[in-house]
Design an enzyme around this catalytic site. Structure first.
Site, PDB file in Angstrom:
ATOM      1  CB  ALA A 122      28.944  -2.832  -1.527  1.00 30.85           C
ATOM      2  CE  LYS A 123      32.497   2.711  -6.286  1.00 28.75           C
ATOM      3  NZ  LYS A 123      32.627   1.969  -7.555  1.00 28.75           N
ATOM      4  N   GLY A 124      32.437   2.075  -1.051  1.00 32.63           N
ATOM      5  CA  GLY A 124      32.966   2.632   0.187  1.00 32.63           C
ATOM      6  C   GLY A 124      34.233   3.393  -0.058  1.00 32.63           C
ATOM      7  CG  ASP A 163      36.182   3.327  -7.081  1.00 28.95           C
ATOM      8  OD1 ASP A 163      36.304   4.535  -7.287  1.00 28.95           O
ATOM      9  OD2 ASP A 163      35.192   2.669  -7.454  1.00 28.95           O
TER      10      ASP A 163
END
Length: 433
Positions: A122-124, A163
């Protein structure tokens, strides 16, 4: 120490047609297809993995300190959960987009699989310049974003982490907001938290530590002593600085480091412990006493044994790959090498150790943190480091064996290891009718 490394027989050559920068999604899909070409995998599984499972796009209104309200756009892309909950970072950056999040989420799927962790990718993030926000505004942004995505995250669903533009404090606010929404303290909803609220010792240093471990193993693989190895590190942030300092401690000669403003170069070696990171003291790298200064571009082209791009993506491109004189590239950043550059470097015999292996220490220690949160029992820093060393060496050896048996590049080998695990899980579980 020129490492004559085989290039892929199945390499596509259509990725040099455009000079437009390659997006993370384009790169991730191209790498998926190349790995699939090497394996006997159901094409239907490959087609499923080309697309994300879900992308949540949300509006994030924030009251600024002057009383005005500004509206930002946030995303959470979830790529695949066949092997376990989604896992990946949250970034605050002006150029966060849907497609970037999807591409980075795909990379997280492969990174978790190559490390054999029970997670999917996942990433956001939020499209915002974090430098334009006060601490209060950042907190309000984070808490509102947590509210908007709370239905798609959770300790057994999707676990965010820090991040670009986010840090342990951001994760603390997110964890607190989620816990208030759920009515119970839930430390396992995020990783990369401060240890006081369930974070793991050694999490901040972990990506840089894994990069240093991989540099050490790669140099040994090509029969060179680490004490005779020169290293240049682009990006003296948490990843690059931790990698540089460890390699320095282990006997390598770190001759160049840089931050966003530029770099310094000393062929006799820098004392990395005396150079503050960019976050510790902005501008510190360029102010450090050294014989020469270098641009970030030139640092990548220095005559060294190992170059570590640990800053941002797409810094090794079709335009400069011919000028890389290092024998080994170890990717500290996510996606620093474009597909065209990859092909050129392979033709020149430069070994490129991919990000999904080299900087996987971050997600690996995040996994350790998740385990500690679930079990409500913390680990010592020594245990975290020992367990990370064990996991990195196991993953390195699996990728190395694939390089040797299939005669492919390091990147292709890492993807083959990862994709075979994800595909096996998909084939075992089947498709929900």
């Amino acid at each position: 120490m020129r490492s004559h490394h085989p290039s892929s027989s199945g390499e596509r050559t259509d990725d040099t047609e455009s000079t437009r920068p390659e997006s993370a999604l384009e790169t991730a899909r191209r790498q998926l297809r190349r790995a699939a070409d090497q394996l006997d995998i159901d094409e239907n599984v490959v087609e499923r993995l080309t697309h994300p499972k879900r992308v949540q796009e949300v509006t994030v209104p924030v009251e600024r300190d002057d009383g005005t309200v500004e509206v930002f756009t946030g995303y959470r892309a979830q790529h695949d959960s066949v092997r376990g909950p989604h896992k990946g970072g949250l970034r605050y950056h002006p150029e966060v987009t849907r497609d970037e999040c999807v591409g980075l989420a795909m990379w997280m799927t492969w990174k978790c699989a190559v490390m054999d962790l029970p997670f999917g990718g996942a990433k956001g993030g939020v499209a915002v310049d974090p430098k334009s926000l006060s601490d209060g505004e950042t907190e309000r942004l984070t808490r509102r974003f947590a509210e908007e995505i709370r239905d798609v995250i959770g300790p057994t669903v999707d676990i965010p982490a820090p991040d670009m533009g986010t840090d342990p404090q951001t994760m603390a606010w997110l964890m607190d907001a989620y816990s208030m929404q759920r009515g119970e303290t839930t430390p396992g909803v995020v990783t990369g938290k401060p240890p006081a609220i369930g974070g793991s010792e050694g999490r901040g240093e972990a990506p840089g530590r894994s990069v240093a471990i991989v540099v050490r193993e790669a140099v040994d693989y090509y029969d060179v002593e680490l004490s005779e190895t020169s290293v240049a590190v682009q990006g003296y942030g948490s990843v690059g600085a931790n990698a540089a300092r460890l390699l320095d401690d282990w006997g390598a000669t770190v001759v160049a480091v840089s931050d966003v403003n530029g770099g310094i170069y000393d062929p006799d070696g820098l004392d990395t412990r005396s150079i503050p990171t960019h976050s510790q003291k902005p501008e510190a790298v360029m102010r450090h006493d050294a014989p020469e200064t270098v641009s970030n571009d030139r640092l990548l082209e220095l005559d060294v044994d190992v170059v570590v791009p640990a800053a941002v993506g797409n810094v090794l491109t079709e335009e400069n790959a011919d000028r890389v004189r290092a024998d080994i590239v170890v990717e500290g950043a996510n996606g620093p090498t474009t597909s065209a550059a990859d092909r050129i470097l392979a033709e020149h015999g430069v070994a490129v150790i991919p990000d999904i292996l080299a900087n996987a220490g971050g997600v690996t220690v995040s996994y350790f943190e998740w385990l500690q949160d679930i079990n409500r029992r913390s680990w010592s820093l020594d245990r975290v480091r020992d367990e990370l060393e064990t996991e990195m060496l196991r993953a390195w050896n699996e990728v190395r064996e694939t390089v040797e048996t299939r005669e492919v590049t390091w990147r292709e080998a890492a993807y083959i290891v990862a994709l075979s695990r994800v595909a096996e899980a998909h084939e075992a579980r089947g498709l929900w009718p």
